[in-house]
Structures are given as structure tokens and as C-alpha cells.
Scaffold this motif. Structure first.
Motif, short mmCIF file in Angstrom:
data_model
loop_
_atom_site.label_atom_id
_atom_site.label_comp_id
_atom_site.label_asym_id
_atom_site.label_seq_id
_atom_site.Cartn_x
_atom_site.Cartn_y
_atom_site.Cartn_z
N ASP A 1 0.88 -79.68 74.97
CA ASP A 1 0.37 -78.94 76.14
C ASP A 1 -1.08 -79.33 76.44
O ASP A 1 -1.97 -79.16 75.62
CB ASP A 1 0.46 -77.43 75.89
N VAL A 2 -1.30 -79.86 77.65
CA VAL A 2 -2.63 -80.28 78.07
C VAL A 2 -3.17 -79.38 79.19
O VAL A 2 -4.15 -79.73 79.85
CB VAL A 2 -2.63 -81.76 78.53
N THR A 3 -2.54 -78.23 79.38
CA THR A 3 -2.95 -77.32 80.45
C THR A 3 -4.42 -76.95 80.34
O THR A 3 -5.15 -76.96 81.34
CB THR A 3 -2.06 -76.05 80.46
N ASP A 4 -4.87 -76.62 79.13
CA ASP A 4 -6.27 -76.24 78.95
C ASP A 4 -7.23 -77.35 79.36
O ASP A 4 -8.26 -77.11 80.00
CB ASP A 4 -6.55 -75.82 77.50
N GLY A 5 -6.90 -78.58 78.98
CA GLY A 5 -7.75 -79.71 79.35
C GLY A 5 -7.82 -79.90 80.86
O GLY A 5 -8.89 -80.20 81.41
N ILE A 6 -6.71 -79.70 81.52
CA ILE A 6 -6.69 -79.85 82.99
C ILE A 6 -7.42 -78.68 83.65
O ILE A 6 -8.13 -78.87 84.64
CB ILE A 6 -5.25 -80.02 83.49
N LEU A 7 -7.28 -77.49 83.07
CA LEU A 7 -8.04 -76.35 83.60
C LEU A 7 -9.54 -76.65 83.53
O LEU A 7 -10.29 -76.38 84.47
CB LEU A 7 -7.72 -75.08 82.81
N LYS A 8 -9.97 -77.21 82.42
CA LYS A 8 -11.39 -77.57 82.28
C LYS A 8 -11.80 -78.58 83.35
O LYS A 8 -12.88 -78.46 83.93
CB LYS A 8 -11.66 -78.14 80.88
N GLU A 9 -10.93 -79.55 83.63
CA GLU A 9 -11.20 -80.54 84.68
C GLU A 9 -11.33 -79.85 86.05
O GLU A 9 -12.06 -80.31 86.91
CB GLU A 9 -10.08 -81.59 84.76
N MET A 10 -10.60 -78.74 86.22
CA MET A 10 -10.65 -77.98 87.47
C MET A 10 -11.85 -77.04 87.51
O MET A 10 -12.07 -76.35 88.50
CB MET A 10 -9.35 -77.17 87.64
N GLY A 11 -12.60 -76.98 86.39
CA GLY A 11 -13.77 -76.10 86.34
C GLY A 11 -13.45 -74.68 85.92
O GLY A 11 -14.20 -73.75 86.22
N VAL A 12 -12.33 -74.50 85.24
CA VAL A 12 -11.89 -73.16 84.81
C VAL A 12 -11.92 -73.10 83.29
O VAL A 12 -11.38 -73.98 82.62
CB VAL A 12 -10.45 -72.86 85.31
N ASP A 13 -12.54 -72.06 82.76
CA ASP A 13 -12.55 -71.86 81.31
C ASP A 13 -11.15 -71.34 80.92
O ASP A 13 -10.73 -70.28 81.39
CB ASP A 13 -13.62 -70.83 80.93
N PRO A 14 -10.42 -72.07 80.09
CA PRO A 14 -9.06 -71.67 79.72
C PRO A 14 -8.96 -70.25 79.14
O PRO A 14 -7.94 -69.59 79.30
CB PRO A 14 -8.64 -72.71 78.68
N LYS A 15 -10.04 -69.77 78.49
CA LYS A 15 -10.02 -68.42 77.92
C LYS A 15 -9.88 -67.36 79.01
O LYS A 15 -9.39 -66.28 78.77
CB LYS A 15 -11.29 -68.14 77.11
N TYR A 16 -10.35 -67.69 80.22
CA TYR A 16 -10.35 -66.73 81.31
C TYR A 16 -9.35 -67.09 82.41
O TYR A 16 -9.41 -66.54 83.51
CB TYR A 16 -11.76 -66.60 81.90
N ALA A 17 -8.45 -67.99 82.10
CA ALA A 17 -7.48 -68.44 83.10
C ALA A 17 -6.50 -67.32 83.45
O ALA A 17 -6.08 -66.55 82.59
CB ALA A 17 -6.72 -69.65 82.58
N LYS A 18 -6.18 -67.23 84.74
CA LYS A 18 -5.22 -66.22 85.22
C LYS A 18 -3.80 -66.70 84.98
O LYS A 18 -3.51 -67.88 85.06
CB LYS A 18 -5.40 -66.00 86.73
N GLY A 19 -2.91 -65.74 84.71
CA GLY A 19 -1.49 -66.04 84.65
C GLY A 19 -1.00 -66.67 83.37
O GLY A 19 0.08 -67.23 83.34
N ARG A 20 -1.77 -66.59 82.32
CA ARG A 20 -1.35 -67.16 81.04
C ARG A 20 -0.43 -66.19 80.34
O ARG A 20 -0.53 -64.98 80.48
CB ARG A 20 -2.56 -67.44 80.15
N ALA A 21 0.46 -66.71 79.51
CA ALA A 21 1.42 -65.88 78.78
C ALA A 21 0.70 -64.86 77.90
O ALA A 21 1.12 -63.72 77.80
CB ALA A 21 2.34 -66.75 77.92
N LYS A 22 -0.44 -65.25 77.31
CA LYS A 22 -1.18 -64.31 76.46
C LYS A 22 -1.75 -63.16 77.27
O LYS A 22 -1.89 -62.05 76.78
CB LYS A 22 -2.26 -65.02 75.65
#
Length: 189
Positions: free
Chosen positions: A163-184
Motif C-alpha cells: 500500500d502506497v496510499t500514504d506516500g501519494i497522500l504526502k505527494e498531494m500535501g496531505v498528512d496521512p495521519k489526518y487523512a479523511k475517509g481512512r478505515a481507522k
């Protein structure tokens, strides 16, 4: 089903060719965290409200026409009126009934048209968003030497390490810890 088959074929091809670097991505998470997501949602909600106002206005006109028809029908029941007046009232009532039926058809047609326009707008906005996300995914893949990045819903199973979603979120300027819509996020609610 088609997506799953394509994903499985891609994975089979990848294993056949040896050392390919493969990643998976949760596109829904990327869409929900795209910079235009909230704006697009507001645009859709605003358009829906505008369409609903128009439909409510048409419904109010129909209700007024129905009330007018009831009043005229009550006049027709009056035993004190002449046959000529009764004929005139019945003609008015028939005219109102025809207008009412035509209004209902127009309302249904407008409701379907509005729904179609909303779907087209949503599709158009989503297409723009996904094209921008694909550009980021392609850049991420190039920068990190990925041979294949697959949308995670097309695979029956993939290791979490893919899973590279977090890395792509970072590329989009989004901190993965605060990403919306995550399973957690969904588990805690």
C-alpha cells in the motif's frame, strides 16, 4: 468484476516477469483528500438545492391548482345553480384537471432532468479530480521506480506493505495521519 480480473491479470503478469515493483492505492481515500473534494461537494449540494427549489416551486403551483379544482368541484355540487352554470363549472374543472395532469408530467420530467444533470456534474467533477490524482500517482511511481500501482479494490488480497496510499497522500500535501475517509477513522466512530 472486470476491474478484479484486470488486477489479477496484472499481478499474474508481474510475477511472471520477476522483480517488478508493485504498489496498491486506495483511490477513494485519495479522492476524499483531494484539494477540490470539499469544494466539489459544496457545488453538488448547491446545485441540488437549486434544483430542489425549482421542483418545490412547481409542486406549490400544482398544489394551488389542485386547491382551485376542489373549490370549483364544490361549486358544481351546489344544487341551487342552473344547468348552464353547472356546464360552465364542469368545463372549468376539466380544464384545471388537464392543467394538473400536464403539470405533474412536467414536474416528473423536470425531476428526472435535474437528477441527470446532477449525475453528469458529479461525473465531470470526479473525472477532473481523478485525472489530477492519476498525475500524482504517475509522478510517485516514476520517482519511486514502481512498475505497477493498482487500485486496492481490484485485488482480492495484497500485503499491507504494497500500500502506497500514504506516500501519494504526502505527494498531494496531505498528512496521512489526518487523512479523511481512512478505515481507522471509521473504526473509532
Amino acid at each position: 468484476m472486470k476491474k478484479i480480473m484486470l488486477g489479477m491479470m496484472a499481478l499474474c503478469a508481474a510475477t511472471a516477469f520477476g522483480d517488478l515493483k508493485i504498489g496498491t492505492v486506495d483511490m477513494m481515500t485519495l479522492v476524499r483528500n483531494h484539494k477540490n473534494y470539499d469544494t466539489n461537494k459544496k457545488i453538488l449540494q448547491g446545485s441540488e438545492k437549486d434544483y430542489q427549489k425549482e421542483l418545490d416551486s412547481m409542486k406549490a403551483e400544482l398544489d394551488a391548482l389542485q386547491d382551485e379544482g376542489k373549490k370549483i368541484a364544490d361549486q358544481a355540487r351546489n344544487p341551487m345553480i342552473s344547468q348552464a352554470q353547472k356546464d360552465k363549472i364542469e368545463k372549468e374543472l376539466l380544464d384545471i384537471q388537464n392543467k394538473y395532469v400536464a403539470g405533474q408530467q412536467k414536474l416528473r420530467s423536470k425531476a428526472m432532468e435535474s437528477q441527470q444533470k446532477l449525475q453528469e456534474l458529479e461525473t465531470q467533477l470526479l473525472k477532473i479530480t481523478t485525472e489530477e490524482i492519476r498525475t500524482v500517482v504517475n509522478k510517485f511511481a516514476d520517482d519511486n521506480d514502481y512498475d505497477l500501482i493498482i487500485e486496492s479494490t481490484v485485488t482480492a488480497f495484497a500485503k499491507k506493505s504494497f500500500d502506497v496510499t500514504d506516500g501519494i497522500l504526502k505527494e498531494m500535501g496531505v498528512d496521512p495521519k489526518y487523512a479523511k475517509g481512512r478505515a481507522k477513522d471509521d473504526e473509532g466512530k
